[in-house]
Every structure is written in structure tokens, then in C-alpha cells.
Design an enzyme around this catalytic site. Structure first.
Site, PDB file in Angstrom:
ATOM      1  N   THR A 118       0.833  -1.208   0.000  1.00  0.00           N
ATOM      2  CA  THR A 118       0.000   0.000   0.000  1.00  0.00           C
ATOM      3  C   THR A 118       0.870   1.261   0.000  1.00  0.00           C
ATOM      4  OG1 THR A 118      -0.103   0.239   2.397  1.00  0.00           O
ATOM      5  CG2 THR A 118      -1.738  -1.214   1.394  1.00  0.00           C
ATOM      6  N   CYS A 119       0.197   2.417  -0.185  1.00  0.00           N
ATOM      7  CA  CYS A 119       0.919   3.696  -0.254  1.00  0.00           C
ATOM      8  C   CYS A 119       1.325   4.208   1.126  1.00  0.00           C
ATOM      9  CB  CYS A 119       0.031   4.759  -0.887  1.00  0.00           C
ATOM     10  SG  CYS A 119      -0.458   4.330  -2.530  1.00  0.00           S
TER      11      CYS A 119
END
Ligand SMILES: Cc1ncc(COP(=O)(O)O)c(C=O)c1O
Length: 431
Positions: free
Chosen positions: A355-356
Site C-alpha cells: 500500500t501507499c
């Protein structure tokens, strides 16, 4: 003295590496099995490989270690049909916290007298549904909850949840629920006045508690309290629920089932004829039964060294790292086949999730070979509190769980089994 300390630390590091080697060899056997290759071919990565046979074996260990205890698997640890089937067939009971968990069991046809409901706070509608399904054992820890049972059938049995704070446990389950001995006495008196039967007491010493003495002390204290209250309030209890908490070995060796049982047995055994002694283990039954296979999706050299980005992370199956601060081992597939481990070309790396979010870091300082995009990694001990606490953050789907059939000797049989399982996973979302 210094020599003794040095010897102790040499012995400790030798046993740590023996532990590592055992885990590595188990991961190697798993990953080279026909069923695992079929599941990886079918799902790609990430994929969780579930071995129901290992769940059965853990249950048998618990039964051998504490033969007079009735075990109720805490479904919350891994709510997967293959786990429920394995334990159902083995004769294990079940512990549910919600109507959804209860529904998974009633759909399987599990008899209600094998199910206990141990969430101390329940919606009235959930209590009504559980009662109409035939469940009769519930846990309470306050007046309001006891009053919800005033009109319950007369064979309903309440257990008052006690609190035993466990700062050493990964998850102290007495900070939110449970009462001390004086409040427990008051609650029993309240229930008697309300015409509701208190059958005994329950507690949870804390999850992932690597301290066998604490299990024994909590049991002894509870038994003493039960004796005092029976005399003082002129009541009779027939049930003691010792909860869960048995630890799993993630990156180091924790107490084994047999170590905990050795201290618990002498405390509990004298009461086994008079009391129904039950337990609600979750983690210990499933932690070792599932492994996560991921692959490298990106590689970067940064100020603090090399980073590998993989396709599952803290917001997915590694949610246990985030919520429980446990640290599963991570092996590169390439290291599993190396025989004698040659780490000459290895370097310390950081493992990032997909994920970011910057906090999505699975592990730092992992010694890994020079990996390429697409290379596989495997983490053992990923059965408990992983997929059940995973999120869909960043729009990522939940990692599929493939239950491996230990008797699928041919590729065809293994593929067929994995395909059936993929259908099951779609039918029963594991959230
Ligand atoms: C009421 C209750 N019972 C049993 C369990 C299972 O505990 P463990 O996985 O530590 O065995 C839990 C875990 O949260 C729990 O809350």
C-alpha cells in the site's frame, strides 16, 4: 560470571538458529508439495496456504496434555470452513463472539451444545438468535448484561468474566473486559436476585502469553474465589472456563502446549470430577497451520539500504504485525532449496507492503539473498489473527486462502482440491 553469560548467549543463539532451521525446513517441505504448487499456480500470489491436518494435530496435542478439559475453538482466530470442518470432525467444541461466527457453525450442522458464546457485551437481538439456535452458555461481566437474560430459558448458564491483567501478553484481554473478585461477588448476588443462573467463571490470561506460571496462577486464584463465593453466597458452581492465550512460536521459540499444561494440570486435576473445565484456545490451534506466500513486486536502493516491496502487507494478511506486534519469519524461496545455508551474497533489507502508507513495513533488517521481481517469499505461522483482521485498504482484495489436501498425491487431485477451495473462498468471505 562473564563466561557463564557468554555460554548462555551462545546456547541461546544456537537454539534460535535451530528454531530457524526447523521453520525453514517446514516451509521448504510445504512449498515443494504438489498441493502448494497447484494452489500457487491457481491463485498466483499472494496466497495463504492452509494445512487443516496441522489444526487436527494441535487439537490432539491439547487433548493429550489436558485430557479433562473440554476445548472450544475460538472461531475469531481463523474463521475458515476448512478449520471448522477439521475441528468439528475431531470432536472439538466452538467459542463464538458474534452471530456471524455462530452462523458458520449452524450452517455446518454443529450441535448447539458444543457452542459457547463468550463475548461479554452482546446485542439483545444477537442473544435472542443464539438462544433460539440452542446456545445456552454465555459470558457476562456487568449488571446490564445479566439483566438481558432475565427472560432466557431456565437452562441458560452464565459465566462471570474475571480480569487478570497481563502486561507481558501481546494482547492483554483484561483491560477492556472482566471484573475483580469483589465485583464478581456482587454480580453473582445480582444474578441470583434476578433469577438467572451463574454456572461459574471465565477469564482470559492474555493472548500470546509466554508465561506458563501465569496460566496456573489465574486458575488457582479463580478456584479459590469459587470456593469462597460458594460458602458465602450459598450457591453451587459447576463450570470453570480457563479461556485461551496459549502462545505460538513466531520468530523465537515460545512455551509449548505441554509446558503450560505441566503447570496447569496439578491445579486443575483435583477439581476435574466436580467441575466442568473448559477452554477457548484460538491461536495455538491455527497459527502454525497457515503460511503466506508473497512475491517481490519492486526493489529500490534507499538511504537506509535495499527495500523489497511485496504483494501483501500490514493492511492485508500481515495485519498481525500491526495489531499484535508479532513478527513472523520471512524466507526467500531461494534459501529454502540451498541445503546448507550460504549467506555470502545476502544483505540486510527492509520488506515493504504493497500500500501507499509509509507505516506498511512488514520487517526491517531481514537477511535476504539478491532477489528479483517475481521471486517468492514465504512466512510461516500466519494462521492466527491474519486474514480475519485484514482490510481492503487501497482497494486490494483479501488474500485467498487455499486449504491443502494432505492426501492429494497427484497434480490433478491437488488442482481439483484447490479449485474447489477457491469457490469456497468466494462463497464464504473471510472477514
Ligand atoms: C473471549 C476470548 N476467548 C478466546 C480467545 C482466543 O484467545 P487465543 O487466541 O489467545 O487462544 C480470545 C481472543 O481474543 C477471546 O477474546
Amino acid at each position: 560470571m562473564v563466561e557463564g553469560t557468554l555460554r548462555a548467549s551462545v546456547l541461546a543463539s544456537a537454539s534460535a538458529s535451530a528454531f530457524d532451521d526447523r521453520r525453514r525446513s517446514e516451509a521448504s517441505t510445504l512449498l515443494s508439495s504438489v498441493a502448494a504448487r497447484a494452489a500457487i499456480a491457481l491463485h498466483g500470489t499472494p496466497v495463504l496456504l492452509l494445512e487443516p491436518d496441522r489444526v487436527r494435530r494441535q487439537y490432539e496435542r491439547l487433548r493429550r496434555a489436558l485430557p479433562f478439559v473440554g476445548f472450544h475453538y475460538a472461531v475469531k482466530a481463523l474463521a475458515h470452513d476448512a478449520v471448522l470442518a477439521a475441528l468439528d470432525e475431531s470432536g472439538c467444541g466452538f467459542d463464538v463472539a458474534t452471530g456471524e461466527e455462530l452462523g458458520m457453525l449452524t450452517r455446518r450442522g454443529v450441535a448447539a451444545d458444543r457452542i459457547i458464546h463468550t463475548h461479554p457485551i452482546k446485542k439483545p437481538t444477537e442473544i435472542a438468535e443464539a438462544l433460539s439456535a440452542g446456545v445456552r452458555t454465555f459470558v457476562v461481566d456487568n449488571d446490564v448484561e445479566i439483566d438481558k437474560f432475565r427472560d432466557a430459558p431456565p437452562d441458560t448458564r452464565l459465566l462471570v468474566r474475571l480480569a487478570y491483567r497481563s502486561p507481558h501478553a501481546k494482547s492483554d484481554l483484561s483491560s477492556k473486559f472482566g471484573v475483580g473478585p469483589f465485583e464478581a461477588a456482587r454480580l453473582v448476588a445480582h444474578a441470583v436476585a434476578a433469577g438467572v443462573r451463574v454456572a461459574g467463571f471465565s477469564y482470559h490470561v492474555g493472548s500470546q502469553l509466554d508465561d506458563p506460571a501465569r496460566f496456573a496462577a489465574a486458575a488457582a486464584d479463580t478456584l479459590e474465589l469459587m470456593g469462597i463465593l460458594e460458602r458465602r453466597l450459598k450457591v453451587r458452581f459447576d463450570t470453570l472456563d480457563i479461556g485461551g492465550g496459549f502462545p505460538a512460536s513466531y520468530d523465537t521459540e515460545s512455551a509449548e502446549i505441554e509446558d503450560v499444561a505441566r503447570l496447569l494440570r496439578p491445579v486443575l486435576a483435583p477439581h476435574a470430577g466436580r467441575l466442568r473445565i473448559i477452554a477457548e484456545p484460538g491461536r495455538v490451534l491455527v497459527a502454525d497451520a497457515m503460511s503466506l506466500v508473497t512475491s517481490v513486486v519492486g526493489i529500490a536502493e534507499r538511504g537506509d539500504g535495499r527495500w523489497y516491496y511485496v504483494d501483501d502487507g500490514l493492511y492485508g494478511s500481515y495485519s498481525n504485525v500491526l495489531t499484535e506486534d508479532v513478527h513472523p519469519l520471512v524466507f526467500a524461496e531461494r534459501d529454502l532449496h540451498a541445503g546448507a545455508r550460504d549467506t555470502a551474497d545476502h544483505r540486510w533489507a527492509t520488506l515493504g507492503g504493497p500500500t501507499c502508507d509509509s507505516s506498511d513495513v512488514i520487517a526491517r533488517d531481514v537477511l535476504l539473498p539478491d532477489l528479483r521481481v517475481g521471486d517468492l517469499l514465504v512466512s510461516p505461522t500466519m494462521g492466527a489473527y491474519t486474514t480475519v483482521t485484514a482490510t481492503r485498504f487501497n482497494g486490494r482484495p483479501l488474500t485467498p486462502v487455499a486449504a491443502l489436501d494432505p492426501v492429494a498425491a497427484t497434480t490433478d487431485a491437488a488442482v481439483q482440491y484447490a479449485v474447489q477451495d477457491a469457490a469456497d473462498v468466494r462463497r464464504v468471505p473471510i472477514v
